[in-house]
Scaffold this motif. Structure first.
Motif, short mmCIF file in Angstrom:
data_model
loop_
_atom_site.label_atom_id
_atom_site.label_comp_id
_atom_site.label_asym_id
_atom_site.label_seq_id
_atom_site.Cartn_x
_atom_site.Cartn_y
_atom_site.Cartn_z
N ARG A 179 43.45 31.27 45.17
CA ARG A 179 41.99 31.06 45.08
C ARG A 179 41.34 32.64 45.21
NH1 ARG A 179 38.32 30.63 49.26
NH2 ARG A 179 40.19 29.80 50.51
N LEU A 180 41.97 33.21 46.27
CA LEU A 180 41.11 34.51 46.78
C LEU A 180 41.63 35.94 46.05
CD1 LEU A 180 41.07 34.05 50.33
CD2 LEU A 180 39.04 33.93 48.82
N THR A 181 43.08 35.84 45.65
CA THR A 181 43.68 36.94 45.10
C THR A 181 43.68 37.21 43.78
OG1 THR A 181 45.05 36.95 47.39
CG2 THR A 181 45.68 38.69 45.41
N GLN A 182 43.75 36.25 42.99
CA GLN A 182 43.79 36.34 41.51
C GLN A 182 42.50 36.90 40.97
OE1 GLN A 182 46.50 35.30 39.58
NE2 GLN A 182 45.37 36.57 38.12
N PRO A 183 41.42 36.94 41.51
CA PRO A 183 40.35 37.73 41.13
C PRO A 183 40.43 39.16 41.49
CG PRO A 183 39.30 35.83 42.24
CD PRO A 183 40.75 35.58 42.27
#
Length: 216
Positions: A179-183
């Protein structure tokens, strides 16, 4: 050469960070180590971070950014040929702030190494981890099992495992990571900086691909 190394828990960031810092003389910077160092030295940043942690809150992005930048600008090893950032940036807000603060300077990022491993492999790597508290030997019940179940081959001591290496905790950690790192990965992909490395292999082929990417 300034490098970010990214990947989910169990992807091998620590293993390849150690090889990179030795081969290229990079200053290896872990945000976890920065927190501990600032807190133990009772710095202003450390006291501020501790106040959030003691209250059970996440350390805000702005404070994490300031801690990383403080190290890069004031405390980096002067003999290092660049830095290797491990565990940062974790969020898009951190990535955007870091780019803004380093753009056009010697601290700007040159490469992002993304260690890509399927979740089912990560699960076996993490849930299968065992270690010897006496001699430090590391095992995995799926990939490198001891000859006798739960007993260290080297010293015969009973093996242990981390309390957070359980299925429920791992599921939460991987969901949070995605959730946090893909962006963040998408952010750097748009800038052409990401080298995606298939890390579901033996060490040497992965290392060969890392070296090839850094030579481009």
């Amino acid at each position: 050469m300034n490098i970010l190394i990214m990947g989910a828990p169990g992807s091998g960031k620590g293993t390849f960070s150690n090889r990179l810092k030795d081969e290229i003389k990079l200053d290896h910077i872990s945000t976890g180590d920065l927190f501990r160092e600032n807190i133990s030295n009772d710095t202003e940043l450390g006291r501020e971070a501790k106040s959030y942690m003691d209250a059970g809150h996440l350390v805000p992005d702005d404070l994490v950014n300031r801690m990383v930048l403080d190290y890069l600008k004031n405390k980096m090893d002067p003999e290092a040929d660049g830095y290797l950032l491990d565990g940062y940036p974790r969020t898009l807000a951190q990535a955007e702030a870091f780019e803004e603060a380093t753009k056009g300077t010697d601290l700007a990022v040159d490469h992002i190494l993304y260690l890509d491993v399927p979740h089912e492999v990560l699960s076996k790597r993490i849930l299968g981890r065992r270690s010897c508290p006496q001699c430090g030997e590391i095992y995995n019940i799926y990939f490198k099992a001891p000859a006798t179940e739960n007993v260290c081959d080297k010293c015969g001591h009973e093996l242990t495992y981390r309390s957070d290496d359980n299925a429920e905790s791992l599921k939460t950690r991987l969901e949070d990571y995605d959730r946090l790192t893909q962006p963040v990965i998408d952010f750097y992909n748009d800038r052409g900086l990401v080298a995606s490395i298939s890390a579901d292999r033996d060490f040497e082929p992965i290392w060969a691909d890392i070296v090839k990417e850094l030579k481009k």
